[in-house]
Design a protein around this motif. Structure first.
Motif, PDB file in Angstrom:
ATOM      1  N   GLU A 588      43.069  -9.196  32.581  1.00 52.72           N
ATOM      2  CA  GLU A 588      42.412  -9.388  31.280  1.00 52.72           C
ATOM      3  C   GLU A 588      42.708  -8.218  30.345  1.00 52.72           C
ATOM      4  O   GLU A 588      43.003  -8.410  29.162  1.00 52.72           O
ATOM      5  CB  GLU A 588      40.901  -9.539  31.493  1.00 52.72           C
ATOM      6  CG  GLU A 588      40.133  -9.839  30.215  1.00 52.72           C
ATOM      7  CD  GLU A 588      38.650 -10.022  30.477  1.00 52.72           C
ATOM      8  OE1 GLU A 588      37.891 -10.071  29.500  1.00 52.72           O
ATOM      9  OE2 GLU A 588      38.247 -10.109  31.656  1.00 52.72           O
ATOM     10  N   LEU A 589      42.648  -7.006  30.874  1.00 57.96           N
ATOM     11  CA  LEU A 589      42.971  -5.825  30.062  1.00 57.96           C
ATOM     12  C   LEU A 589      44.443  -5.823  29.663  1.00 57.96           C
ATOM     13  O   LEU A 589      44.792  -5.529  28.521  1.00 57.96           O
ATOM     14  CB  LEU A 589      42.654  -4.546  30.840  1.00 57.96           C
ATOM     15  CG  LEU A 589      41.190  -4.156  30.993  1.00 57.96           C
ATOM     16  CD1 LEU A 589      41.059  -2.965  31.926  1.00 57.96           C
ATOM     17  CD2 LEU A 589      40.589  -3.813  29.625  1.00 57.96           C
ATOM     18  N   PHE A 590      45.306  -6.156  30.629  1.00 54.20           N
ATOM     19  CA  PHE A 590      46.743  -6.131  30.379  1.00 54.20           C
ATOM     20  C   PHE A 590      47.134  -7.143  29.304  1.00 54.20           C
ATOM     21  O   PHE A 590      47.936  -6.848  28.407  1.00 54.20           O
ATOM     22  CB  PHE A 590      47.475  -6.420  31.695  1.00 54.20           C
ATOM     23  CG  PHE A 590      48.972  -6.476  31.582  1.00 54.20           C
ATOM     24  CD1 PHE A 590      49.675  -5.460  30.962  1.00 54.20           C
ATOM     25  CD2 PHE A 590      49.681  -7.549  32.107  1.00 54.20           C
ATOM     26  CE1 PHE A 590      51.061  -5.506  30.863  1.00 54.20           C
ATOM     27  CE2 PHE A 590      51.048  -7.597  32.021  1.00 54.20           C
ATOM     28  CZ  PHE A 590      51.742  -6.582  31.395  1.00 54.20           C
ATOM     29  N   CYS A 591      46.560  -8.341  29.378  1.00 54.46           N
ATOM     30  CA  CYS A 591      46.893  -9.385  28.404  1.00 54.46           C
ATOM     31  C   CYS A 591      46.330  -9.088  27.027  1.00 54.46           C
ATOM     32  O   CYS A 591      46.851  -9.579  26.018  1.00 54.46           O
ATOM     33  CB  CYS A 591      46.365 -10.732  28.883  1.00 54.46           C
ATOM     34  SG  CYS A 591      47.306 -11.401  30.248  1.00 54.46           S
ATOM     35  N   ALA A 592      45.262  -8.320  26.981  1.00 53.53           N
ATOM     36  CA  ALA A 592      44.649  -8.010  25.679  1.00 53.53           C
ATOM     37  C   ALA A 592      45.448  -6.978  24.894  1.00 53.53           C
ATOM     38  O   ALA A 592      45.191  -6.768  23.707  1.00 53.53           O
ATOM     39  CB  ALA A 592      43.223  -7.508  25.887  1.00 53.53           C
ATOM     40  N   ILE A 593      46.417  -6.323  25.550  1.00 52.32           N
ATOM     41  CA  ILE A 593      47.206  -5.299  24.846  1.00 52.32           C
ATOM     42  C   ILE A 593      48.131  -5.972  23.847  1.00 52.32           C
ATOM     43  O   ILE A 593      48.951  -6.822  24.215  1.00 52.32           O
ATOM     44  CB  ILE A 593      48.035  -4.465  25.847  1.00 52.32           C
ATOM     45  CG1 ILE A 593      47.133  -3.786  26.868  1.00 52.32           C
ATOM     46  CG2 ILE A 593      48.874  -3.419  25.117  1.00 52.32           C
ATOM     47  CD1 ILE A 593      47.890  -3.101  27.998  1.00 52.32           C
ATOM     48  N   GLU A 594      47.994  -5.610  22.591  1.00 50.45           N
ATOM     49  CA  GLU A 594      48.908  -6.099  21.572  1.00 50.45           C
ATOM     50  C   GLU A 594      50.226  -5.333  21.672  1.00 50.45           C
ATOM     51  O   GLU A 594      50.221  -4.126  21.939  1.00 50.45           O
ATOM     52  CB  GLU A 594      48.302  -5.910  20.178  1.00 50.45           C
ATOM     53  CG  GLU A 594      47.065  -6.734  19.910  1.00 50.45           C
ATOM     54  CD  GLU A 594      47.378  -8.219  19.760  1.00 50.45           C
ATOM     55  OE1 GLU A 594      48.563  -8.560  19.568  1.00 50.45           O
ATOM     56  OE2 GLU A 594      46.449  -9.031  19.853  1.00 50.45           O
ATOM     57  N   PRO A 595      51.367  -5.988  21.437  1.00 49.08           N
ATOM     58  CA  PRO A 595      52.648  -5.260  21.476  1.00 49.08           C
ATOM     59  C   PRO A 595      52.675  -4.069  20.539  1.00 49.08           C
ATOM     60  O   PRO A 595      53.293  -3.039  20.841  1.00 49.08           O
ATOM     61  CB  PRO A 595      53.666  -6.327  21.052  1.00 49.08           C
ATOM     62  CG  PRO A 595      53.026  -7.632  21.369  1.00 49.08           C
ATOM     63  CD  PRO A 595      51.552  -7.417  21.187  1.00 49.08           C
ATOM     64  N   THR A 596      51.966  -4.191  19.412  1.00 47.01           N
ATOM     65  CA  THR A 596      51.963  -3.085  18.447  1.00 47.01           C
ATOM     66  C   THR A 596      51.265  -1.844  18.994  1.00 47.01           C
ATOM     67  O   THR A 596      51.532  -0.732  18.528  1.00 47.01           O
ATOM     68  CB  THR A 596      51.267  -3.533  17.151  1.00 47.01           C
ATOM     69  OG1 THR A 596      49.963  -4.044  17.468  1.00 47.01           O
ATOM     70  CG2 THR A 596      52.055  -4.628  16.458  1.00 47.01           C
ATOM     71  N   GLU A 597      50.377  -2.021  19.984  1.00 44.70           N
ATOM     72  CA  GLU A 597      49.683  -0.862  20.550  1.00 44.70           C
ATOM     73  C   GLU A 597      50.643   0.055  21.297  1.00 44.70           C
ATOM     74  O   GLU A 597      50.466   1.274  21.307  1.00 44.70           O
ATOM     75  CB  GLU A 597      48.557  -1.318  21.487  1.00 44.70           C
ATOM     76  CG  GLU A 597      47.397  -1.995  20.771  1.00 44.70           C
ATOM     77  CD  GLU A 597      46.255  -2.320  21.714  1.00 44.70           C
ATOM     78  OE1 GLU A 597      45.873  -1.446  22.507  1.00 44.70           O
ATOM     79  OE2 GLU A 597      45.748  -3.455  21.655  1.00 44.70           O
ATOM     80  N   TYR A 598      51.666  -0.528  21.933  1.00 47.47           N
ATOM     81  CA  TYR A 598      52.674   0.305  22.595  1.00 47.47           C
ATOM     82  C   TYR A 598      53.395   1.177  21.564  1.00 47.47           C
ATOM     83  O   TYR A 598      53.656   2.360  21.808  1.00 47.47           O
ATOM     84  CB  TYR A 598      53.695  -0.562  23.326  1.00 47.47           C
ATOM     85  CG  TYR A 598      53.148  -1.322  24.510  1.00 47.47           C
ATOM     86  CD1 TYR A 598      52.851  -0.670  25.702  1.00 47.47           C
ATOM     87  CD2 TYR A 598      52.944  -2.697  24.460  1.00 47.47           C
ATOM     88  CE1 TYR A 598      52.359  -1.362  26.804  1.00 47.47           C
ATOM     89  CE2 TYR A 598      52.461  -3.399  25.547  1.00 47.47           C
ATOM     90  CZ  TYR A 598      52.168  -2.726  26.713  1.00 47.47           C
ATOM     91  OH  TYR A 598      51.684  -3.409  27.799  1.00 47.47           O
ATOM     92  N   ILE A 599      53.702   0.587  20.416  1.00 43.70           N
ATOM     93  CA  ILE A 599      54.400   1.335  19.357  1.00 43.70           C
ATOM     94  C   ILE A 599      53.491   2.420  18.801  1.00 43.70           C
ATOM     95  O   ILE A 599      53.910   3.579  18.614  1.00 43.70           O
ATOM     96  CB  ILE A 599      54.839   0.379  18.231  1.00 43.70           C
ATOM     97  CG1 ILE A 599      55.834  -0.663  18.766  1.00 43.70           C
ATOM     98  CG2 ILE A 599      55.454   1.152  17.074  1.00 43.70           C
ATOM     99  CD1 ILE A 599      57.168  -0.123  19.166  1.00 43.70           C
TER     100      ILE A 599
END
Length: 917
Positions: A588-599
């Motif tokens: 659930e935590l992993f899927c909630a990560i938006e790709p933009t958060e990595y950037i």
């Protein structure tokens, strides 16, 4: 990549076995370019300065045919130094060919973009130019230009990484609105906006400027009568919008609401907010026109009439309203306010917390959609509530524009409920069209129509949960329900199960719970309350209560039993269920990560304050789980139980591996390897040898040598299907290396090749969350199958070596299903109430109580020794004082040696140190 291939084709491998061997002398002519693969060399320059070159460093000629000479003497520093060497002529030709493959775009005499010619395969059919660097303006302009077949992901890469070189998304937004007025660019602009909304809807939510941009773009589509495009945009917004909880308070029940409602089950719609008074508390709290109301104070608004919805909202002074933006159905409702029956639009499954489970998101073949609309106007409505028409429209309209998946499955969505588009629940399972395997979402294959995707979100609400309902005489019945079954429906079922003759209105469902202090609480549940199996506490029960009687439902003895049942420890919990719950929480935590958060995290960008970082929560989870393992072990004073706890954690880690939850698996192994745990030799010696072997095998997977090659091989294996929860430290390491190892700007231009590599890695990570069934069910099934496969290892019994396990056919057994659910609730409560010791020094202190450091005793013995040393020290001090006094009286002259009569203070200090030591 093409340059690497060319270099690899001509390189020579060389080894220098002994340290101190001269590789190159000062003034020697260079004839090759070399890279160090292993070991290191030292270069001593004529002026005496030295330089060390290590693995990865290069030396030798530059890409030219001119003669070059070695400056300084190069020697190997260690044995077995390995190199790859490329002859000067080959090196020069290959690198000069790169320059010829470059295409430079100039404006007003300045280079604004550089492209490179590439071939994606050896056949020569897929070749073209790809953007590698450019100015911010030129990169933005390239969004609506023709893209090469070798650059299919340009739009996706740009929309993900523009934030690293542009100050605001409105820089792109304003350009898109401007280009929309050009008819030749209109379709390309619309495609960009659709991709933007579909991939990064968080850029729009919470940003007033971007919300206004979206509204303006919708108005443009309406003005140009681009109905198909507008429909797709509304579908994307509805599918990607996140759930919001709006909290309101009223001074009294009679106080008017600051908003009005629309819809209702009598019209075939859900409940929507029609209008909100400007400046009211509701508007300030975030309630907006077009919001669909999903839940109010725990009551489901899925199939509620408008009058009932208004009654619930007016009769409560404190309102907790769960809403979601859903303009798609809201506009349909406004267009047909007087018609009954479900609207003829496709049904999209909800996405839990905006996670990126792969779903059939959008149709991008707009002409197909528009022609479909013309046909649908002529078609007759079916008499079964429009379901057949829904299915036919869904067959024709839905194609995915997500990036291609590297796995063998095609993904679908995950949902908590079916309220995304405000329709009643459909019994049909909507099919959809997947993308081509070799194209991206920027250029989807719109012609393939022979595949189907099953969306498990839209399956009917099965009776897959069990409630245990009691009467006042403590008789109980197990009642099968669905997650949306209401309290009123449970009462009706319970009356039938208990064979009562009274009408359902004569009874109500009550929840009785016991506080940790032993206080019994009883409350009557609202008739429309749903998700009952999820709401019950471990220290609680559901009772069927007669409305005409005031009997005591739960006695003091029953309350004490409930209280005992709610007190749980780790060893009472099923390892399969713990692994499944850990995996569900992590997923659930992993899927909630938006790709933009990595950037944002990689480039240290400032995210909007209002948006909590799912990435940080996922990152912190591995630390919490590591300290949880260590805390459980060192807090247990009994050595045998400590061994059982370690054994329990090894089992959990094994089940986590089967769930492909590498993050939690690594955290458990790390916790057992923390110094306070690993030093407990006596505890580890009691661990059975088979568990030592299992632990060693689990550790071996995370062997850090060769860049964690074993873990990466497992992760990249062909049969490893999502959902996968990867090891976060490795993700962060890979992204950091891409970022730190490449300049963000080259020759004053944005290094888009670097951004492209980062975007590709982030997409690869995101695809690990692509699933084609409920992840919770998958994790539990994987753990059970793994547990069965490892029964010989984990659950050896005296009768033949394999523990007999209950067959899955018992799934239909209500009591067994209830017990499984009760175990799940116990695990959830246990994990929710963890008290961790995150200070390693405190953990070490606890550990020392069980095993003092080598050469010392227990704390009690140590105190006794210190006490005796003080007494001995005082005794020696008195003896020394007497000796000095005696010597002074016998010898009047000073001693000839300093050692012959030490000072009083020195003698005392020396004796004290000797005894204590």
């Amino acid at each position: 990549m093409s340059v690497r291939r060319e270099l690899c084709a001509v390189m020579v491998f060389a080894v220098v076995e002994r340290a101190g061997t001269i590789v190159l002398n000062d003034g020697e002519e260079l004839d090759s370019w070399s890279v160090i693969l292993n070991g290191s060399v030292e270069v001593t320059y004529p002026e005496g300065r030295t330089e060390i070159l290590c693995m990865g460093n290069s030396f030798g000629v530059s890409p030219t045919m001119e003669k070059e000479y070695m400056r300084g003497v190069m020697k190997t520093k260690v044995d077995d130094c390995q190199f790859v060497c490329i002859a000067q002529q080959d090196y020069c030709c290959i690198l000069n060919q790169v320059e010829k493959n470059m295409q430079k775009v100039e404006e007003e005499g300045e280079i604004v973009m550089v492209k490179e010619h590439r071939e994606l395969d050896r056949t020569g059919t897929r070749k073209g130019h790809i953007v590698i660097k450019g100015t911010t303006e030129r990169l933005t302009m390239h969004l609506v230009e023709e893209h090469s077949v070798v650059d299919p992901t340009y739009i996706e890469d740009f929309l993900l990484t523009y934030r690293t070189f542009l100050s605001s998304p409105m820089v792109v937004g304003r350009k898109l609105l401007e280009w929309f007025h050009d008819p030749s660019l209109r379709d390309k602009v619309t495609r960009v906006v659709l991709l933007w909304v579909n991939n990064h809807f968080n850029d729009f939510e919470g940003d007033p400027e971007m919300t206004h941009f979206l509204e303006e773009f919708e108005n443009n589509l309406e003005r140009e009568k681009m109905c198909g495009h507008l429909r797709l945009l509304n579908i994307a917004c509805a599918a990607k919008a996140k759930l919001r909880v709006v909290t309101l308070t009223k001074p009294s029940r009679e106080a008017p609401l600051a908003f009005t409602l629309l819809g209702g089950s009598e019209k075939g719609f859900r409940i929507f907010v029609e209008s909100v008074e400007p400046g009211s508390k509701a508007a300030e709290a975030g309630l907006r026109r077009g919001d669909q109301i999903l839940e109010v104070n725990g009551q489901n608004f899925e199939n509620v009439q408008l009058s009932k919805a208004n009654e619930i909202l007016r009769n409560n002074t404190h309102l907790s309203i769960t809403v979601k933006t859903n303009l798609l159905v809201f506009k349909e409702l406004l267009a047909r306010p007087e018609k009954n029956g479900a609207p003829h639009i496709p049904k999209i499954g909800d996405i839990k917390k905006a996670s990126r489970y792969s779903i059939p998101d959008l149709a991008v073949d707009v002409e197909q959609v528009m022609s479909l609309e013309k046909v649908s106007k002529k078609a007759k409505a079916n008499t079964v509530g429009g379901r057949n028409k829904l299915k036919k429209i869904f067959d024709k309209t839905l194609t995915s524009i997500l990036p291609p998946k590297p796995y063998n499955d095609v993904g679908v969505g995950q949902s908590q409920d079916d309220s995304i588009v405000g329709l009643k629940q459909s019994k049909q399972i909507p099919p959809a069209l997947p993308v081509s395997g070799n194209l991206s979402s920027s250029n989807p294959d719109l012609l393939q129509s022979h595949h189907r995707i099953l969306d498990f979100n839209n399956q009917p609400d099965m009776s897959d949960q069990v409630l245990r309902v009691f009467k006042a005489d403590q008789q109980s019945r197990y009642i099968m329900i669905g997650k949306d079954t209401t309290a009123k429906e449970v009462v009706a079922q319970a009356i039938r199960e208990f064979a009562l003759t009274a009408a359902p209105e004569a009874y109500s469902l009550c929840e009785v719970s016991v506080t940790p202090e032993g206080v019994i609480k009883q409350r009557r549940l609202p008739e429309q309350l749903s998700k009952l199996a999820d709401r019950i506490q471990l220290s609680g029960r559901y009772y069927l209560k007669s409305n005409m009687e005031t009997e005591t439902l739960c006695s003091d003895e029953d309350a004490q039993e409930l209280l005992r049942e709610s007190q749980i420890g780790l060893l009472q919990l099923s390892t399969v269920e713990v692994a499944a719950q850990l995996s569900m929480r992590a997923f659930e935590l992993f899927c909630a990560i938006e790709p933009t958060e990595y950037i944002d995290d990689l480039f240290k960008l400032r995210p909007r304050p209002a948006s909590p970082s799912s990435l940080k929560r996922f990152e912190e989870a591995i630390n919490r789980e590591t300290f949880w393992v260590a805390t459980e072990v060192v807090r247990e004073p009994n050595q045998l139980k400590r061994m059982k706890i370690i054994k329990h954690f090894i089992k959990i880690a094994l089940h986590c591996r089967e769930c492909k939850n590498f993050n939690s698996m690594f955290a458990i192994i790390s916790g057992l390897n923390l110094a306070p745990v690993s030093r407990l030799r006596g505890t580890w010696e009691k661990l059975p040898s088979k568990y030592e072997k299992l632990f060693s095998d689990l550790q071996d997977l995370f062997d850090p040598s060769r860049n964690m090659a074993k873990y990466r091989n497992v992760l990249n294996s062909q049969n490893l299907q999502p959902p996968i929860i990867p090891l976060f430290p490795v993700i962060k390491k890979d992204l950091t290396f891409l970022h730190e190892g490449n300049d963000s700007k080259v020759d004053g231009l944005v290094n888009f090749e670097k951004l492209r590599m980062i975007a590709k890695e982030i997409r690869h990570v995101g695809r690990m969350a692509a699933v084609n069934m409920d992840p919770a069910l998958m994790f539990r099934t994987r753990s059970l199958s793994q547990g069965s496969a490892n029964a010989a290892v984990l659950d050896v019994t005296q009768t033949g070596g394999h523990k007999k396990r209950v067959r899955r056919s018992s799934f239909l057994n209500a009591k067994k299903l209830y017990e499984d659910a009760q175990m799940a609730r116990k695990v959830k409560q246990y994990l929710a109430n963890l008290t961790l010791e995150t200070n390693e020094e405190s953990l070490q202190t606890l550990s020392i109580q069980y095993l003092p450091p080598f050469g010392t005793s227990s704390p009690q013995s140590l105190k006794k020794i210190l006490s005796l040393s003080e007494e001995a020290s005082e005794r020696h001090r008195k003896q020394a004082d007497d000796a000095i006094s005696s010597a002074s009286s016998q010898h009047s002259s000073p001693p000839t040696s300093p050692r012959s009569s030490p000072k009083k203070g020195e003698m005392r200090t020396e004796n004290r140190y000797t005894v204590a030591h």
